[in-house]
Design a protein around this motif. Structure first.
Motif, PDB file in Angstrom:
ATOM      1  N   GLY A  77       0.775  -1.238   0.000  1.00  0.00           N
ATOM      2  CA  GLY A  77       0.000   0.000   0.000  1.00  0.00           C
ATOM      3  C   GLY A  77       0.801   1.280   0.000  1.00  0.00           C
ATOM      4  N   ALA A  78       2.090   1.219  -0.277  1.00  0.00           N
ATOM      5  CA  ALA A  78       2.914   2.427  -0.260  1.00  0.00           C
ATOM      6  C   ALA A  78       2.436   3.433  -1.299  1.00  0.00           C
ATOM      7  CB  ALA A  78       4.376   2.083  -0.499  1.00  0.00           C
ATOM      8  N   ASP A  79       2.327   4.682  -0.905  1.00  0.00           N
ATOM      9  CA  ASP A  79       2.038   5.767  -1.841  1.00  0.00           C
ATOM     10  C   ASP A  79       3.316   6.289  -2.477  1.00  0.00           C
ATOM     11  OD1 ASP A  79      -0.877   6.076  -1.295  1.00  0.00           O
ATOM     12  OD2 ASP A  79      -0.148   6.557   0.714  1.00  0.00           O
ATOM     13  N   LEU A  80       4.436   6.033  -1.808  1.00  0.00           N
ATOM     14  CA  LEU A  80       5.737   6.488  -2.294  1.00  0.00           C
ATOM     15  C   LEU A  80       6.799   5.569  -1.703  1.00  0.00           C
ATOM     16  CD1 LEU A  80       6.969  10.142  -2.556  1.00  0.00           C
ATOM     17  CD2 LEU A  80       8.427   8.462  -1.453  1.00  0.00           C
ATOM     18  N   VAL A  81       7.828   5.278  -2.475  1.00  0.00           N
ATOM     19  CA  VAL A  81       8.921   4.415  -2.009  1.00  0.00           C
ATOM     20  C   VAL A  81      10.188   5.249  -1.897  1.00  0.00           C
ATOM     21  CG1 VAL A  81      10.352   2.406  -2.511  1.00  0.00           C
ATOM     22  CG2 VAL A  81       7.901   2.347  -3.015  1.00  0.00           C
ATOM     23  N   LEU A  82      10.872   5.101  -0.777  1.00  0.00           N
ATOM     24  CA  LEU A  82      12.132   5.804  -0.539  1.00  0.00           C
ATOM     25  C   LEU A  82      13.230   4.763  -0.349  1.00  0.00           C
ATOM     26  CD1 LEU A  82      13.759   8.388   0.061  1.00  0.00           C
ATOM     27  CD2 LEU A  82      13.021   8.203   2.441  1.00  0.00           C
ATOM     28  N   LEU A  83      14.150   4.698  -1.304  1.00  0.00           N
ATOM     29  CA  LEU A  83      15.290   3.781  -1.220  1.00  0.00           C
ATOM     30  C   LEU A  83      16.463   4.526  -0.607  1.00  0.00           C
ATOM     31  CD1 LEU A  83      15.141   2.092  -4.733  1.00  0.00           C
ATOM     32  CD2 LEU A  83      14.773   0.939  -2.550  1.00  0.00           C
ATOM     33  N   ASN A  84      16.993   4.004   0.474  1.00  0.00           N
ATOM     34  CA  ASN A  84      18.120   4.659   1.132  1.00  0.00           C
ATOM     35  C   ASN A  84      19.405   3.917   0.814  1.00  0.00           C
ATOM     36  OD1 ASN A  84      19.354   5.174   4.480  1.00  0.00           O
ATOM     37  ND2 ASN A  84      19.592   6.462   2.699  1.00  0.00           N
ATOM     38  N   ALA A  85      20.296   4.612   0.104  1.00  0.00           N
ATOM     39  CA  ALA A  85      21.608   4.133  -0.353  1.00  0.00           C
ATOM     40  C   ALA A  85      21.466   3.425  -1.693  1.00  0.00           C
ATOM     41  CB  ALA A  85      22.284   3.234   0.664  1.00  0.00           C
ATOM     42  N   GLY A  86      22.587   3.388  -2.393  1.00  0.00           N
ATOM     43  CA  GLY A  86      22.603   2.708  -3.679  1.00  0.00           C
ATOM     44  C   GLY A  86      22.297   3.584  -4.871  1.00  0.00           C
ATOM     45  N   SER A 124       6.301   0.749 -11.700  1.00  0.00           N
ATOM     46  CA  SER A 124       4.999   0.160 -11.971  1.00  0.00           C
ATOM     47  C   SER A 124       4.959  -1.239 -11.375  1.00  0.00           C
ATOM     48  CB  SER A 124       4.749   0.113 -13.478  1.00  0.00           C
ATOM     49  OG  SER A 124       3.473  -0.436 -13.753  1.00  0.00           O
ATOM     50  N   VAL A 125       4.003  -1.462 -10.470  1.00  0.00           N
ATOM     51  CA  VAL A 125       3.848  -2.761  -9.816  1.00  0.00           C
ATOM     52  C   VAL A 125       2.366  -3.103  -9.815  1.00  0.00           C
ATOM     53  CG1 VAL A 125       4.113  -4.081  -7.688  1.00  0.00           C
ATOM     54  CG2 VAL A 125       5.868  -2.424  -8.345  1.00  0.00           C
ATOM     55  N   ALA A 126       2.019  -4.232 -10.442  1.00  0.00           N
ATOM     56  CA  ALA A 126       0.631  -4.708 -10.456  1.00  0.00           C
ATOM     57  C   ALA A 126      -0.326  -3.593 -10.875  1.00  0.00           C
ATOM     58  CB  ALA A 126       0.252  -5.268  -9.087  1.00  0.00           C
ATOM     59  N   GLU A 127       0.009  -2.933 -11.984  1.00  0.00           N
ATOM     60  CA  GLU A 127      -0.809  -1.881 -12.580  1.00  0.00           C
ATOM     61  C   GLU A 127      -0.907  -0.619 -11.722  1.00  0.00           C
ATOM     62  OE1 GLU A 127      -4.588  -3.439 -13.686  1.00  0.00           O
ATOM     63  OE2 GLU A 127      -3.752  -4.829 -15.153  1.00  0.00           O
ATOM     64  N   ARG A 128      -0.084  -0.527 -10.679  1.00  0.00           N
ATOM     65  CA  ARG A 128       0.012   0.715  -9.897  1.00  0.00           C
ATOM     66  C   ARG A 128       1.323   1.402 -10.241  1.00  0.00           C
ATOM     67  NH1 ARG A 128       0.123   0.781  -3.850  1.00  0.00           N
ATOM     68  NH2 ARG A 128      -0.110   3.021  -4.233  1.00  0.00           N
ATOM     69  N   GLN A 129       1.259   2.677 -10.557  1.00  0.00           N
ATOM     70  CA  GLN A 129       2.465   3.463 -10.771  1.00  0.00           C
ATOM     71  C   GLN A 129       2.677   4.355  -9.554  1.00  0.00           C
ATOM     72  OE1 GLN A 129       1.551   4.966 -14.934  1.00  0.00           O
ATOM     73  NE2 GLN A 129       3.698   4.395 -15.174  1.00  0.00           N
ATOM     74  N   VAL A 130       3.828   4.201  -8.973  1.00  0.00           N
ATOM     75  CA  VAL A 130       4.106   4.845  -7.685  1.00  0.00           C
ATOM     76  C   VAL A 130       5.394   5.658  -7.788  1.00  0.00           C
ATOM     77  CG1 VAL A 130       4.658   4.402  -5.259  1.00  0.00           C
ATOM     78  CG2 VAL A 130       2.925   3.026  -6.406  1.00  0.00           C
ATOM     79  N   PRO A 131       5.441   6.864  -7.215  1.00  0.00           N
ATOM     80  CA  PRO A 131       6.689   7.629  -7.185  1.00  0.00           C
ATOM     81  C   PRO A 131       7.746   6.895  -6.359  1.00  0.00           C
ATOM     82  CG  PRO A 131       4.810   9.002  -6.571  1.00  0.00           C
ATOM     83  CD  PRO A 131       4.329   7.595  -6.583  1.00  0.00           C
ATOM     84  N   ILE A 132       8.990   7.029  -6.787  1.00  0.00           N
ATOM     85  CA  ILE A 132      10.094   6.418  -6.052  1.00  0.00           C
ATOM     86  C   ILE A 132      11.253   7.403  -6.009  1.00  0.00           C
ATOM     87  CG2 ILE A 132      11.113   5.291  -8.092  1.00  0.00           C
ATOM     88  CD1 ILE A 132      11.743   2.885  -6.162  1.00  0.00           C
ATOM     89  N   MET A 133      11.941   7.380  -4.905  1.00  0.00           N
ATOM     90  CA  MET A 133      13.073   8.291  -4.702  1.00  0.00           C
ATOM     91  C   MET A 133      14.233   7.504  -4.132  1.00  0.00           C
ATOM     92  SD  MET A 133      13.155  11.732  -2.352  1.00  0.00           S
ATOM     93  CE  MET A 133      14.651  12.729  -2.217  1.00  0.00           C
ATOM     94  N   GLY A 134      15.419   7.709  -4.686  1.00  0.00           N
ATOM     95  CA  GLY A 134      16.627   7.097  -4.142  1.00  0.00           C
ATOM     96  C   GLY A 134      17.512   8.173  -3.551  1.00  0.00           C
ATOM     97  N   VAL A 135      17.971   7.957  -2.317  1.00  0.00           N
ATOM     98  CA  VAL A 135      18.825   8.952  -1.660  1.00  0.00           C
ATOM     99  C   VAL A 135      20.127   8.297  -1.226  1.00  0.00           C
ATOM    100  CG1 VAL A 135      16.879  10.345  -0.873  1.00  0.00           C
ATOM    101  CG2 VAL A 135      17.764   8.548   0.610  1.00  0.00           C
TER     102      VAL A 135
END
Length: 652
Positions: A246-255, A293-304
C-alpha cells in the motif's frame, strides 16, 4: 557491474518540476478519510468544513444577575431608581444559562439592590438591548465555512470544530512512505555490536529512524521495511513488496550513487522511469527521482544517498514538498536572518551547497561559524543553528559579507546563546549542558578554531569569549603575551578554567613504545597534529624546539584535526599511532596516555561583557561544586583555581 554516470545534473528547481509534473499525471495523492475529533490533531483539512450547529445555540447570559427586557428599564436612573419584580419582569440567571422568553438583556448582580423580602430588585441604571448577552450564533452560525482545505488542525481548531458539532472532520489520509534501507554491510540498529562496528565489519542502520521521524513531522506515515542487500533482485523484490503493502511512495536509502555496487538506478529503470539522476546540490548530489509500476500501480520512487546528511537534505528538498502538495498546503519555510560568516566559505561552482553553521548574536550582529561539511556528519545538523546556501554560480562566500541563513532554532535561542570561539576543551560541552540545566534561558555555543583564532575573533568582535592556552616560549607564561599582541584596544579579563595534562595519546599497551617527544620523529611512527594556531600545536612546536628536533622529522605533522576527541579517534582507528592531546580524551576513548606536561587553559572575556547576565551565569556554573566534581572525574584536570580572575588587561 559498471559504474553509474551522472549524464546531466539537474538544479533542485528543475528536478522538482520534472518529478512533480510526472507524479501529478499519475495520482492526486493518497485520498481523504474521516477521523474522530480526538484523533484529528496535526491532521490537515481536506474539504471545506461547514458548521453543523451555531455557537452559542441560544441567547445566553454572559454575567450573573437578572434577565430583563431592556425596554422595561429605560426609565431607571440614580434619581429615579426602578423596582423590578422577580419572576415577572426580572429573572435571576447565572452565566451560561439561556435567557427566559421575552428577555434581551442582563443586569449584573453587582449593580442591583435586593429588597429584604427578595421579591423585588432595584436598579439605578437602564439596560440596553443585548447587554451582557451572548447572542445565538455570536461565535459560529450553522452552515458557515469554519475551516478551509490545507489548514493543519491544532488545539484552536479542535475547539472550533467541537463548538460547531463537527466530530469527524474530513482530512487528507497520511501518505504511506515505504523506507527501504539497502546495503549488504548494514544491520538493524538494535543488532549492531560494538566489536563488529570497531572492526568495520558492519554499519548500524539508523537512517530509516531519522528519515521516518522527518516524514512523520511532515504529516506522512513511515513504513520502515526490512533491509535489502546489495543484490538487484533483492532490491526489486523489496520495492514490489512495499507497493503491494500500500505504499504511496517508495524511498530507497543508499545505492543511488555511482559506485560499482549502487544498483538503485538500474533497478528503477527496469521497473519504470528514472526521471532525474544527479542533482546540483551538496550534500545530496546522487539523489534519484522516478516512478515504478507494480501490479498496474504506478508509484513515485526516490533514491537517496547512504550518508545521513545527504539523505536528509534530499528528503527535505523533494519528498517533503511532495507531501505538502498532496495535502494542499504550502511547505513551511524556515525563517531567514542576515548573518556574517566569520570564515570564508569556499564552494564548488556549479553546485548549490547547504552549509551548516552555528550562530552567535554579538552586539546586535549575528555571526556564523561553519560546522563540518561532510555528508556523513549527522551531528553537524543536530548542532547547527542555521543553514547557509551557496548559489550554484558562486565559488563561495567571503568572510565578513552579510548573507541569508535559514534558522533551525528560534531567534530567542540564538539571542540567549553565548558564542565561544577558540581552543577546544572537553569541558566546554559540559559547561553548555550545565548552563542549560541551571540557567535554562542560556546556552553556550562553541566553535573550535584554535586559541589564536579565538583571540582574533575577539579582536574583530565576533564572539563573547575565547578559550585559550597559548604558551609564551620565552617566559613559560600562558596567554598574557598573546593577548597583549592581538587584543590591543580590547580590555579583557583572563578567567582560569582548568589546568590540564597534555600528552601523547596511544593505543592500549603503547605498542609503538612512545615515551618521549623524540619518539614521534621515528620513521615507524605516524603522528596526527592539531590545526595551525591551536595551543596544543604551539606546545608541540615548543617541545620539539626545546629538544632541537625539526618538524620535518614528524611523519604526519601536516595532518590536522580540530579537537582533542578527533585526535583520540584518529589514534583509536589506527589512522595515526599517536597525537598530542589532553588526558580526558584518552580516558574517554580508552587509550593510554604518555604525560608531557601540564598547561593552563583560560577563558578570555572582554570587559564589555563582564556584567552580561549570560557571562554571569557561565561564571556561576564553572565556580560550582557540581562542575568541579564532574571535571575532576573526567581525568587529567586540576580545578583548584577554576573560576578565578587571573589577570585584567586594560587594552594598552
Amino acid at each position: 557491474m559498471e559504474r553509474n554516470v551522472y549524464l546531466s545534473l539537474r538544479s533542485p528547481e528543475e528536478a522538482r518540476a520534472i518529478w512533480f509534473t510526472r507524479i501529478a499525471e499519475l495520482t492526486d495523492g493518497p485520498g481523504t478519510e474521516n477521523v474522530p475529533l480526538e484523533e484529528a490533531a496535526h491532521r490537515v483539512i481536506a474539504e471545506p468544513v461547514e458548521a453543523l450547529r451555531s455557537s452559542p445555540a441560544f441567547h445566553g447570559a454572559a454575567m450573573d444577575g437578572i434577565a430583563v427586557r431592556a425596554e422595561d428599564t429605560f426609565s431607571a436612573s440614580t434619581r429615579n431608581p426602578l423596582a423590578l419584580e422577580v419572576g415577572k419582569n426580572a429573572f435571576w440567571i447565572n452565566t451560561g444559562q439561556p435567557l427566559p422568553a421575552g428577555c434581551n438583556a442582563v443586569i449584573m448582580v453587582e449593580n442591583l439592590n435586593v429588597e429584604e423580602d427578595g421579591k423585588k430588585v432595584i436598579t439605578e441604571k437602564a439596560a440596553f438591548p443585548w447587554q451582557h448577552v451572548r447572542k445565538l450564533g455570536e461565535d459560529i452560525v450553522a452552515t458557515e465555512i469554519l475551516l478551509a482545505p490545507g489548514v493543519e488542525i491544532g488545539s484552536y481548531e479542535i475547539g472550533a470544530l467541537a463548538a460547531a458539532g463537527v466530530l469527524r472532520p474530513t482530512v487528507f489520509r497520511k501518505a504511506q512512505v515505504a523506507i527501504i534501507p539497502t546495503g549488504s554491510e548494514i544491520v538493524p540498529l538494535q543488532q549492531a555490536r560494538d566489536e563488529d562496528l570497531c572492526r568495520g565489519k558492519i554499519l548500524p542502520e539508523f537512517n530509516s529512524l531519522v528519515l521516518s521521524t522527518c516524514i512523520r513531522d511532515a504529516g506522512g506515515q513511515a513504513d520502515v521495511r526490512p533491509i535489502a542487500p546489495d543484490v538487484p533482485e533483492a532490491i526489486k523484490a523489496a520495492i514490489v513488496s512495499a507497493v503491494e503493502a500500500g505504499a504511496d511512495l517508495v524511498l530507497l536509502n543508499a545505492g543511488s550513487s555511482a559506485g560499482s555496487h549502487d544498483y538503485t538506478v538500474e533497478v528503477v529503470r527496469s521497473m519504470g522511469e528514472v526521471l532525474v539522476h544527479g542533482i546540483s546540490l551538496m550534500p545530496g548530489k546522487p539523489a534519484m527521482l522516478g516512478t515504478v509500476s507494480v501490479a498496474e500501480r504506478q508509484v513515485p520512487i526516490m533514491g537517496v544517498p547512504g550518508y545521513p546528511v545527504s539523505a536528509l537534505m534530499a528528503v527535505e528538498e523533494f519528498l517533503l514538498p511532495l507531501l505538502a502538495i498532496w495535502q494542499k498546503r504550502v511547505c513551511p519555510k524556515r525563517e531567514c536572518v542576515s548573518v556574517i560568516p566569520c570564515n570564508p566559505l569556499p564552494s564548488r561552482p556549479g553546485m548549490e551547497e547547504r552549509i551548516r553553521v552555528r550562530l552567535g548574536m554579538v552586539d546586535g550582529t549575528c555571526f556564523a561559524v561553519p560546522l563540518s561539511r561532510g555528508a556523513g556528519t549527522v551531528t553537524s545538523l543536530s548542532r547547527a543553528d542555521a543553514i547557509i546556501t551557496v548559489p550554484r554560480d558562486s565559488e563561495g562566500l567571503d568572510a565578513g559579507n552579510p548573507v541569508q541563513a535559514e534558522l533551525l532554532r528560534s531567534r530567542r535561542q540564538i539571542a540567549n546563546a553565548l558564542l565561544a570561539i577558540g581552543s577546544h576543551d572537553n569541558t566546554l560541552e559540559y559547561i553548555d549542558s550545565q548552563l542549560r540545566r541551571t540557567h535554562p534561558r542560556f546556552s553556550l555555543t562553541s566553535a573550535h578554531v584554535g586559541s589564536l583564532g579565538g583571540l582574533l575573533a575577539l579582536q574583530r568582535k565576533q564572539c563573547h569569549l575565547a578559550g585559550s592556552h597559548l604558551l609564551d616560549e620565552e617566559t613559560g607564561v600562558y596567554n598574557r603575551t598573546a593577548i597583549r599582541e592581538h587584543l590591543k584596544g580590547t580590555p579583557v579579563m583572563l578567567v582560569h578554567l582548568v589546568n590540564r595534562e597534555q600528552g601523547f595519546l596511544v593505543k592500549p599497551g603503547n605498542p609503538k613504545e612512545i615515551h618521549d617527544v623524540a619518539d614521534i620523529c621515528r620513521d615507524d611512527v605516524r603522528f596526527i597534529n592539531r590545526q595551525r594556531g591551536s595551543g596544543t600545536r604551539v606546545l608541540l612546536d615548543y617541545e620539539l624546539k626545546r629538544r632541537g628536533l625539526a618538524v620535518s622529522n614528524v611523519h604526519g605533522y601536516g595532518d590536522e584535526e580540530y579537537t582533542h576527541m578527533n585526535v583520540a579517534a584518529a589514534v583509536l582507528s589506527g589512522r595515526a599511532d599517536t597525537g598530542l592531546g589532553v588526558r580526558a580524551a584518552a580516558v574517554a576513548l580508552g587509550l593510554d596516555f604518555v604525560f608531557v606536561g601540564t598547561e593552563e587553559y583560560d577563558l578570555v572575556i572582554p570587559h564589555a561583557y563582564a556584567e552580561d547576565e549570560r557571562i554571569l551565569a557561565l561564571l556561576d556554573v564553572i565556580r560550582s561544586t557540581v562542575f568541579r566534581n564532574k571535571v575532576q572525574s573526567m581525568g587529567g584536570y586540576d580545578v583548584s583555581h577554576t573560576g578565578e580572575i587571573l589577570w585584567e588587561y586594560d587594552g594598552k
